[in-house]
Design an enzyme around this catalytic site. Structure first.
Site, PDB file in Angstrom:
ATOM      1  CD  GLN A 111     -29.184   1.614  13.424  1.00 29.05           C
ATOM      2  OE1 GLN A 111     -29.899   0.749  12.924  1.00 29.05           O
ATOM      3  NE2 GLN A 111     -29.647   2.777  13.799  1.00 29.05           N
ATOM      4  CB  SER A 114     -31.518  -1.808  19.438  1.00 27.53           C
ATOM      5  OG  SER A 114     -32.177  -0.991  18.529  1.00 27.53           O
ATOM      6  CB  SER A 146     -30.112  -5.713  10.443  1.00 30.45           C
ATOM      7  OG  SER A 146     -31.341  -5.521  11.092  1.00 30.45           O
ATOM      8  CD  GLU A 229     -32.832   2.791  11.163  1.00 27.60           C
ATOM      9  OE1 GLU A 229     -32.556   3.508  12.142  1.00 27.60           O
ATOM     10  OE2 GLU A 229     -32.866   1.555  11.222  1.00 27.60           O
ATOM     11  CD  GLU A 364     -46.878   1.733  18.404  1.00 18.92           C
ATOM     12  OE1 GLU A 364     -45.713   1.338  18.205  1.00 18.92           O
ATOM     13  OE2 GLU A 364     -47.875   1.136  17.956  1.00 18.92           O
TER      14      GLU A 364
HETATM   15  C1  LIG Z   1     -36.315  -6.512  11.685  1.00 18.64           C
HETATM   16  C2  LIG Z   1     -35.626  -5.598  12.671  1.00 18.64           C
HETATM   17  C3  LIG Z   1     -34.339  -5.145  12.413  1.00 18.64           C
HETATM   18  C4  LIG Z   1     -33.681  -4.319  13.329  1.00 18.64           C
HETATM   19  N1  LIG Z   1     -32.401  -3.925  13.042  1.00 18.64           N
HETATM   20  C5  LIG Z   1     -31.736  -3.154  13.945  1.00 18.64           C
HETATM   21  C6  LIG Z   1     -30.360  -2.797  13.704  1.00 18.64           C
HETATM   22  O1  LIG Z   1     -29.764  -3.174  12.689  1.00 18.64           O
HETATM   23  N2  LIG Z   1     -29.713  -2.066  14.638  1.00 18.64           N
HETATM   24  C7  LIG Z   1     -30.325  -1.626  15.778  1.00 18.64           C
HETATM   25  O2  LIG Z   1     -29.670  -0.934  16.556  1.00 18.64           O
HETATM   26  N3  LIG Z   1     -31.629  -1.951  16.041  1.00 18.64           N
HETATM   27  C8  LIG Z   1     -32.329  -2.714  15.149  1.00 18.64           C
HETATM   28  N4  LIG Z   1     -33.640  -3.077  15.405  1.00 18.64           N
HETATM   29  C9  LIG Z   1     -34.232  -2.689  16.697  1.00 18.64           C
HETATM   30  C10 LIG Z   1     -35.311  -1.635  16.603  1.00 18.64           C
HETATM   31  O3  LIG Z   1     -34.753  -0.365  16.334  1.00 18.64           O
HETATM   32  C11 LIG Z   1     -36.061  -1.663  17.956  1.00 18.64           C
HETATM   33  O4  LIG Z   1     -36.671  -2.935  18.064  1.00 18.64           O
HETATM   34  C12 LIG Z   1     -37.090  -0.574  18.050  1.00 18.64           C
HETATM   35  O5  LIG Z   1     -36.496   0.687  18.129  1.00 18.64           O
HETATM   36  C13 LIG Z   1     -38.033  -0.780  19.262  1.00 18.64           C
HETATM   37  O6  LIG Z   1     -37.304  -0.995  20.417  1.00 18.64           O
HETATM   38  P1  LIG Z   1     -37.658  -2.217  21.391  1.00 18.64           P
HETATM   39  O7  LIG Z   1     -37.689  -3.459  20.564  1.00 18.64           O
HETATM   40  O8  LIG Z   1     -36.723  -2.167  22.535  1.00 18.64           O
HETATM   41  O9  LIG Z   1     -39.149  -1.974  21.888  1.00 18.64           O
HETATM   42  P2  LIG Z   1     -39.592  -0.967  23.051  1.00 18.64           P
HETATM   43  O10 LIG Z   1     -38.902   0.334  22.884  1.00 18.64           O
HETATM   44  O11 LIG Z   1     -39.473  -1.661  24.353  1.00 18.64           O
HETATM   45  O12 LIG Z   1     -41.116  -0.754  22.687  1.00 18.64           O
HETATM   46  C14 LIG Z   1     -42.156  -1.689  23.068  1.00 18.64           C
HETATM   47  C15 LIG Z   1     -43.488  -1.103  22.636  1.00 18.64           C
HETATM   48  O13 LIG Z   1     -43.734   0.128  23.364  1.00 18.64           O
HETATM   49  C16 LIG Z   1     -43.984   1.193  22.466  1.00 18.64           C
HETATM   50  N5  LIG Z   1     -43.390   2.430  22.979  1.00 18.64           N
HETATM   51  C17 LIG Z   1     -42.136   2.575  23.505  1.00 18.64           C
HETATM   52  N6  LIG Z   1     -41.923   3.870  23.846  1.00 18.64           N
HETATM   53  C18 LIG Z   1     -43.042   4.548  23.519  1.00 18.64           C
HETATM   54  C19 LIG Z   1     -43.432   5.922  23.619  1.00 18.64           C
HETATM   55  N7  LIG Z   1     -42.608   6.840  24.121  1.00 18.64           N
HETATM   56  N8  LIG Z   1     -44.655   6.272  23.155  1.00 18.64           N
HETATM   57  C20 LIG Z   1     -45.503   5.339  22.634  1.00 18.64           C
HETATM   58  N9  LIG Z   1     -45.198   4.031  22.515  1.00 18.64           N
HETATM   59  C21 LIG Z   1     -43.985   3.636  22.952  1.00 18.64           C
HETATM   60  C22 LIG Z   1     -43.320   0.783  21.167  1.00 18.64           C
HETATM   61  O14 LIG Z   1     -43.906   1.425  20.048  1.00 18.64           O
HETATM   62  C23 LIG Z   1     -43.553  -0.733  21.164  1.00 18.64           C
HETATM   63  O15 LIG Z   1     -44.837  -1.023  20.666  1.00 18.64           O
HETATM   64  C24 LIG Z   1     -34.327  -3.911  14.519  1.00 18.64           C
HETATM   65  C25 LIG Z   1     -35.627  -4.359  14.770  1.00 18.64           C
HETATM   66  C26 LIG Z   1     -36.279  -5.200  13.880  1.00 18.64           C
HETATM   67  C27 LIG Z   1     -37.671  -5.676  14.181  1.00 18.64           C
END
Ligand SMILES: Cc1cc2nc3c(=O)[nH]c(=O)nc-3n(C[C@H](O)[C@H](O)[C@H](O)COP(=O)(O)OP(=O)(O)OC[C@H]3O[C@@H](n4cnc5c(N)ncnc54)[C@H](O)[C@@H]3O)c2cc1C
Length: 394
Positions: A111, A114, A146, A229, A364
């Protein structure tokens, strides 16, 4: 014959003609697909029987009891997210090209949503797809992808019109992960495994016929992927006392007498067991009412609770291990091959569980969805909703 009886009949045929312990996994899953038992709610000829989705649970359970390895374990994103998205948006030709190889595990899917600047706010993503005749030329960077290193196909969300507000300028494509310009680089996680990757896309050519949904309507397609998902992550079927809580019970049983007499530990274990059982019953209830199509926002309940519970259960296991809990079994970097279910060290489970509350949408974000879309609470302020994407500060 009614559908439930037909499913049972086909299942016993599958287990007799292809005994899972003696049959190659790919061949077994191929036979399962041909009998319509991969996702019983899909149409006939596409790995299903047009039967109620709730019947899939007992198919899966019996296959696993007989020693079979389900598609979910070898191709989790393919099974949980790509297949339902293809079912909803792909042409008949695409479905017949993709679904069987996805189900057998011969073609693993990933996928590509991100990005470094777009995770929770995935609709703000910057990867560009520009039209060139019958093709699209894609440039950008994805992250946390992933299984990209094992994948043959990717689900790509890209920006096709930057002058539209963020949700309106996106389109959705199936990408050949072996195409020129796709560069997959491993990212090492706390466990030591490189389960996810960075993916750089440089002038990658994607035929227009690999677009899912209309141009500019990629967000709608992405919602189908994301809702499935959450269901796929949160809605794992396990028998009573099975799944992660059974691993805590095993660590408990092996703990010294003194630890097991500790009233605080006993209380924590009981509470975790009750929480696990409550989640199991909630999942059973939602499975029994689920219909084909895009699951609703209530799928976030299972995702939120299972992620938080996994962390609590494996944190408890590490506490039970005392000083041993601070040691780790291996420090070398390994390339992730498949989800392992057997004999995984609880300390490794603990480290992996930390990602559960981030992947597939953070806890969150799940609470925001449940608050706004299930409980009807006021939405949070969204200042960039109606502004052209190019004018949003980044
Ligand atoms: C093990 C693992 C596998 C993954 N696999 C995939 C994959 O296969 N494909 C893919 O596309 N992505 C994948 N991801 C990515 C995952 O979807 C993102 O990490 C996730 O959506 C959070 O985005 P970010 O890391 O940019 O954090 P951010 O969005 O920057 O968030 C940082 C912090 O701010 C908080 N926050 C952000 N916005 C808000 C809001 N509006 N209200 C309250 N709190 C908020 C979040 O909860 C978090 O604590 C994977 C992540 C992990 C850990």
């Amino acid at each position: 014959m009614d559908l439930a009886a037909d499913v049972d009949d086909r299942l016993s045929q599958l287990l007799t003609t292809h005994p899972p312990r003696e049959t190659d996994g790919t061949e077994f899953r191929g036979a399962q697909f041909d009998l319509g038992l991969t996702w019983v709610h899909f149409p006939e000829g596409e790995g299903g029987l047009g039967a109620p989705r709730a019947l899939q649970g007992r198919v899966n359970q019996q296959i696993e009891e007989a020693g079979g390895v389900l598609t979910w374990w070898v191709n989790p994103i393919g099974y949980g997210m790509a297949a339902p998205t293809l079912a909803a948006y792909a042409s008949g030709e695409q479905r017949s090209r993709y679904l069987r190889a996805l189900a057998t595990g011969e073609e693993v899917w990933c996928q590509l949503f991100s990005e470094p600047g777009a995770g929770s706010d995935v609709a703000g993503l910057a990867t560009r797809a520009e039209r060139d005749g019958d093709e699209w030329v894609v440039n950008g960077q994805k992250v946390w992808t992933s299984l990209a290193h094992l994948a043959r196909r990717g689900l790509l969300l890209a920006r096709t019109d930057p002058e539209q507000p963020k949700h309106a300028g996106l389109s959705y494509f199936v990408v050949d992960m072996h195409a020129p310009g796709v560069d997959v680089r491993p990212l090492r996680q706390a466990t030591g495994d490189a389960e996810f990757n960075e993916v750089y896309l440089t002038d990658v050519r994607v035929p227009d016929q690999e677009r899912l949904g209309a141009e500019g309507e990629g967000w709608k397609v992405a919602i189908t992927t994301l809702m499935n998902e959450r269901l796929a992550i949160g809605d794992r079927e396990a028998p009573r006392g099975g799944g992660p809580i059974s691993e805590a019970m095993a660590v408990w049983a092996a703990a010294p007498e003194e630890t097991r007499r500790n009233a605080v530990y006993r209380d924590r274990l009981m509470q975790l067991w009750i929480d696990a059982e409550t989640l199991r019953l909630t999942n059973l209830r939602s499975a029994s009412t689920a219909r084909t199509g895009t699951p609703g926002p209530e799928g976030s309940i299972g995702k939120l609770r299972s992620a938080e519970l996994n962390k609590a259960i494996f944190g408890f296991c590490v506490d039970l291990l005392g000083a041993e809990g601070t040691l780790y079994t291996r420090y070398e970097s390994t390339r992730f091959e498949r989800i392992r279910t057997e004999d995984v060290d609880p300390r490794e489970r603990f480290l992996r569980s930390l990602g559960n509350t981030i992947e597939g949408g953070t806890s969150e974000i799940m609470r925001n969805i449940l608050g706004e879309r299930v409980l009807g609470l006021p939405g949070e302020p969204r200042v960039d909703r109606d502004v052209p994407w190019t004018e949003v500060p980044r």
